[in-house]
Write an enzyme that holds these catalytic residues in place. Structure first.
Site, PDB file in Angstrom:
ATOM      1  N   TYR A   1     -13.872  -6.452  -1.223  1.00  0.00           N
ATOM      2  CA  TYR A   1     -12.593  -6.114  -0.568  1.00  0.00           C
ATOM      3  C   TYR A   1     -12.359  -7.067   0.603  1.00  0.00           C
ATOM      4  O   TYR A   1     -11.271  -7.641   0.743  1.00  0.00           O
ATOM      5  CB  TYR A   1     -12.629  -4.659  -0.080  1.00  0.00           C
ATOM      6  CG  TYR A   1     -11.418  -4.258   0.733  1.00  0.00           C
ATOM      7  CD1 TYR A   1     -10.202  -3.979   0.110  1.00  0.00           C
ATOM      8  CD2 TYR A   1     -11.477  -4.164   2.125  1.00  0.00           C
ATOM      9  CE1 TYR A   1      -9.091  -3.615   0.848  1.00  0.00           C
ATOM     10  CE2 TYR A   1     -10.368  -3.798   2.872  1.00  0.00           C
ATOM     11  CZ  TYR A   1      -9.181  -3.519   2.230  1.00  0.00           C
ATOM     12  OH  TYR A   1      -8.073  -3.167   2.963  1.00  0.00           O
TER      13      TYR A   1
ATOM     14  N   LYS B   1      -9.308  -9.997   1.257  1.00  0.00           N
ATOM     15  CA  LYS B   1      -8.407 -10.072   2.404  1.00  0.00           C
ATOM     16  C   LYS B   1      -8.580 -11.409   3.151  1.00  0.00           C
ATOM     17  O   LYS B   1      -7.613 -11.941   3.709  1.00  0.00           O
ATOM     18  CB  LYS B   1      -8.632  -8.881   3.340  1.00  0.00           C
ATOM     19  CG  LYS B   1      -8.268  -7.537   2.704  1.00  0.00           C
ATOM     20  CD  LYS B   1      -6.789  -7.455   2.299  1.00  0.00           C
ATOM     21  CE  LYS B   1      -6.387  -6.059   1.851  1.00  0.00           C
ATOM     22  NZ  LYS B   1      -4.963  -5.944   1.506  1.00  0.00           N
TER      23      LYS B   1
HETATM   24  P1  NDP Z   1      -2.763   3.879   0.230  1.00  0.00           P
HETATM   25  O1  NDP Z   1      -3.823   4.151  -0.787  1.00  0.00           O
HETATM   26  O2  NDP Z   1      -2.197   5.020   0.981  1.00  0.00           O
HETATM   27  O3  NDP Z   1      -1.586   3.045  -0.439  1.00  0.00           O
HETATM   28  C1  NDP Z   1      -1.857   2.032  -1.365  1.00  0.00           C
HETATM   29  C2  NDP Z   1      -0.608   1.760  -2.155  1.00  0.00           C
HETATM   30  O4  NDP Z   1      -0.887   0.701  -3.079  1.00  0.00           O
HETATM   31  C3  NDP Z   1      -0.163   2.972  -2.948  1.00  0.00           C
HETATM   32  O5  NDP Z   1       1.226   3.099  -2.867  1.00  0.00           O
HETATM   33  C4  NDP Z   1      -0.606   2.632  -4.361  1.00  0.00           C
HETATM   34  O6  NDP Z   1       0.278   3.210  -5.315  1.00  0.00           O
HETATM   35  C5  NDP Z   1      -0.436   1.115  -4.365  1.00  0.00           C
HETATM   36  N1  NDP Z   1      -1.223   0.506  -5.434  1.00  0.00           N
HETATM   37  C6  NDP Z   1      -2.558   0.373  -5.520  1.00  0.00           C
HETATM   38  N2  NDP Z   1      -2.893  -0.191  -6.695  1.00  0.00           N
HETATM   39  C7  NDP Z   1      -1.730  -0.423  -7.371  1.00  0.00           C
HETATM   40  C8  NDP Z   1      -1.407  -0.964  -8.640  1.00  0.00           C
HETATM   41  N3  NDP Z   1      -2.347  -1.417  -9.502  1.00  0.00           N
HETATM   42  N4  NDP Z   1      -0.120  -1.025  -9.004  1.00  0.00           N
HETATM   43  C9  NDP Z   1       0.867  -0.558  -8.179  1.00  0.00           C
HETATM   44  N5  NDP Z   1       0.621  -0.045  -6.961  1.00  0.00           N
HETATM   45  C10 NDP Z   1      -0.665   0.027  -6.571  1.00  0.00           C
HETATM   46  O7  NDP Z   1      -3.435   2.828   1.240  1.00  0.00           O
HETATM   47  P2  NDP Z   1      -2.853   2.038   2.509  1.00  0.00           P
HETATM   48  O8  NDP Z   1      -1.470   2.413   2.825  1.00  0.00           O
HETATM   49  O9  NDP Z   1      -3.896   2.160   3.536  1.00  0.00           O
HETATM   50  O10 NDP Z   1      -2.908   0.545   1.948  1.00  0.00           O
HETATM   51  C11 NDP Z   1      -1.854  -0.385   2.100  1.00  0.00           C
HETATM   52  C12 NDP Z   1      -2.437  -1.732   2.444  1.00  0.00           C
HETATM   53  O11 NDP Z   1      -3.052  -1.655   3.721  1.00  0.00           O
HETATM   54  C13 NDP Z   1      -3.516  -2.218   1.472  1.00  0.00           C
HETATM   55  O12 NDP Z   1      -3.310  -3.586   1.182  1.00  0.00           O
HETATM   56  C14 NDP Z   1      -4.807  -2.047   2.271  1.00  0.00           C
HETATM   57  O13 NDP Z   1      -5.791  -2.956   1.871  1.00  0.00           O
HETATM   58  C15 NDP Z   1      -4.298  -2.309   3.681  1.00  0.00           C
HETATM   59  N6  NDP Z   1      -5.153  -1.809   4.748  1.00  0.00           N
HETATM   60  C16 NDP Z   1      -5.356  -0.453   4.922  1.00  0.00           C
HETATM   61  C17 NDP Z   1      -6.170  -0.010   5.937  1.00  0.00           C
HETATM   62  C18 NDP Z   1      -6.422   1.446   6.193  1.00  0.00           C
HETATM   63  O14 NDP Z   1      -7.283   1.779   7.033  1.00  0.00           O
HETATM   64  N7  NDP Z   1      -5.726   2.359   5.558  1.00  0.00           N
HETATM   65  C19 NDP Z   1      -6.852  -0.942   6.847  1.00  0.00           C
HETATM   66  C20 NDP Z   1      -6.555  -2.327   6.589  1.00  0.00           C
HETATM   67  C21 NDP Z   1      -5.738  -2.726   5.580  1.00  0.00           C
HETATM   68  P3  NDP Z   1      -0.156   4.065  -6.600  1.00  0.00           P
HETATM   69  O15 NDP Z   1      -1.424   4.769  -6.275  1.00  0.00           O
HETATM   70  O16 NDP Z   1       1.022   4.977  -6.784  1.00  0.00           O
HETATM   71  O17 NDP Z   1      -0.281   3.076  -7.686  1.00  0.00           O
END
Ligand code: NDP
Length: 279
Positions: A162, A166
C-alpha cells in the site's frame, strides 16, 4: 454564483469516506458531479446526501462500476461527457489496502496482494487520467490525487505494498503535473494521515476494532500530535482548495500533508528531553 458553478467534477471512490465528503462539498459549491463506487447502496447514500443540501437532481450522475477495469473507467468518462458535456475536475480518490489471506507480513506477503493494490491505487489513476486528458485539456482543468502519508519517507513494513502504491502515486503527481501544465492542466495531491472512513471496514476490520485503533492513535502524542483523528471533510476541504484555480493556481505537482502532525514527530522527539534528564 458559487465557486464551482459551471464546473464538472468526477470524484472516484465517492460511495464512502473522503470521496463522499468531496463530492458533497463540490456539489454544494456549484459543481455538477459524477459520483462512483462499486457499492450501489452506499453510492445512493452519497446521492441522497447531495440532494438533501438542495443541489438539483440533474447536477448528479451516479455510476456504480468497478474502477479497476478499463471498461468501468470508459463508462465514467464517456457518461460524464454525455451528460454534462465537459470535465473540469478529476479527483483520483478511490483506493484500498488488502491483507495477505494467509496472514503473511513484510516481504513475504503474496505478490497477488501487490497486484491488487497497485491495480486500484496506481494503475487505475494512470489509465483514468489518460482517458480524461483530452477533456481536461479542453477545460484547462484540475486533477487532484489522494495519496497518503504512508508514502514515506518512513518505512511501512506492515502495509508495504500500500505504501509503495502511494509513493508511486506521488511521483506520478509530480511528473504528470509537469507534463500536463503545458496544456494548462494542473495536477496536485493531498496526503492524509489517519482519517475516520470506511477504509478499515473495507480491509475486513470490524467497526469496534477500528474505533479502538482510532482511540489509541488519538491518545498518543507520538501518533497524532493534535490529539484527534481526521474527518473526511478535513481532506475534502483541501481537495476543493486544490481544485479551485482562483485559490491555488500557482501550486503545481505538490502534495499537501494533512495528518494532525503525525509525520512531524520521530519517536525520539515524542519524549520530553528535560524529563529524561531528571530521571
Ligand atoms: P473508504 O473505504 O471509505 O473509501 C474508499 C472508496 O474507494 C469507496 O468509495 C470505494 O467504493 C472506492 N473503491 C475502492 N475500490 C474500488 C474499485 N475497485 N472500484 C470502484 N471504487 C472503488 O476509504 P477512504 O475514504 O479512507 O479512502 C479514500 C482515499 O484516501 C484512498 O485512496 C485511501 O488510500 C486514502 N487515504 C485514506 C486514509 C485514511 O486514514 N482513511 C489515510 C490516507 C489516505 P466501493 O467500496 O463502493 O467500491
Amino acid at each position: 454564483m458559487t465557486r464551482f458553478s459551471g464546473k464538472v467534477a468526477l470524484v472516484t471512490g465517492s460511495s464512502n469516506g473522503i470521496g463522499r465528503a468531496t463530492a458533497v462539498l463540490l456539489a454544494q459549491e456549484g459543481a455538477k458531479v459524477t459520483i462512483t463506487g462499486r457499492n450501489a447502496d452506499r453510492l445512493e447514500e452519497t446521492r441522497q446526501e447531495i440532494l438533501k443540501s438542495g443541489v438539483p437532481e440533474d447536477h448528479v450522475l451516479s455510476i456504480a462500476t468497478d474502477l479497476a477495469t478499463e471498461k468501468g473507467q470508459d463508462e465514467l468518462v464517456n457518461s460524464t461527457i454525455q451528460k454534462f458535456g465537459r470535465l473540469d475536475i478529476l479527483v483520483n480518490n478511490a483506493g484500498a489496502a488488502f491483507n495477505d489471506d494467509q496472514g503473511r507480513v513484510g516481504v513475504d506477503q503474496d505478490v497477488s496482494v501487490y497486484d491488487r493494490i497497485m491495480q486500484i491505487n496506481m494503475r487505475s489513476v494512470v489509465t483514468l487520467t489518460q482517458k480524461a486528458k483530452e477533456h481536461l485539456v479542453k477545460a484547462k482543468g484540475e486533477v487532484v490525487n489522494v495519496s497518503s502519508i504512508g508514502a514515506g519517507p518512513q518505512a511501512q513494513p506492515t502495509f508495504m505494498y500500500y505504501a509503495m502504491s502511494k509513493a508511486a502515486l506521488d511521483q506520478y503527481t509530480r511528473s504528470a503535473a509537469i507534463d500536463l501544465i503545458q496544456y494548462g492542466v494542473r495536477v496536485n495531491s493531498v496526503s492524509p494521515g489517519a482519517v475516520v472512513t470506511g477504509f478499515g471496514e473495507a480491509m475486513g476490520m470490524p467497526a469496534d476494532m477500528h474505533e479502538k485503533y482510532g482511540h489509541f492513535m488519538e491518545s498518543r502524542k507520538e501518533c497524532i500530535p493534535c490529539g484527534k483523528m481526521g474527518q473526511p471533510i478535513d481532506i475534502a476541504n483541501i481537495i476543493a482548495f486544490l481544485a479551485d484555480r482562483k485559490l491555488s493556481s500557482y501550486i503545481i505537482g505538490q502534495s499537501i500533508v494533512a495528518d494532525g502532525g503525525s509525520t512531524l514527530v520521530m519517536g525520539m522527539q515524542a519524549h520530553n528531553f528535560m524529563d529524561l534528564l531528571k530521571q
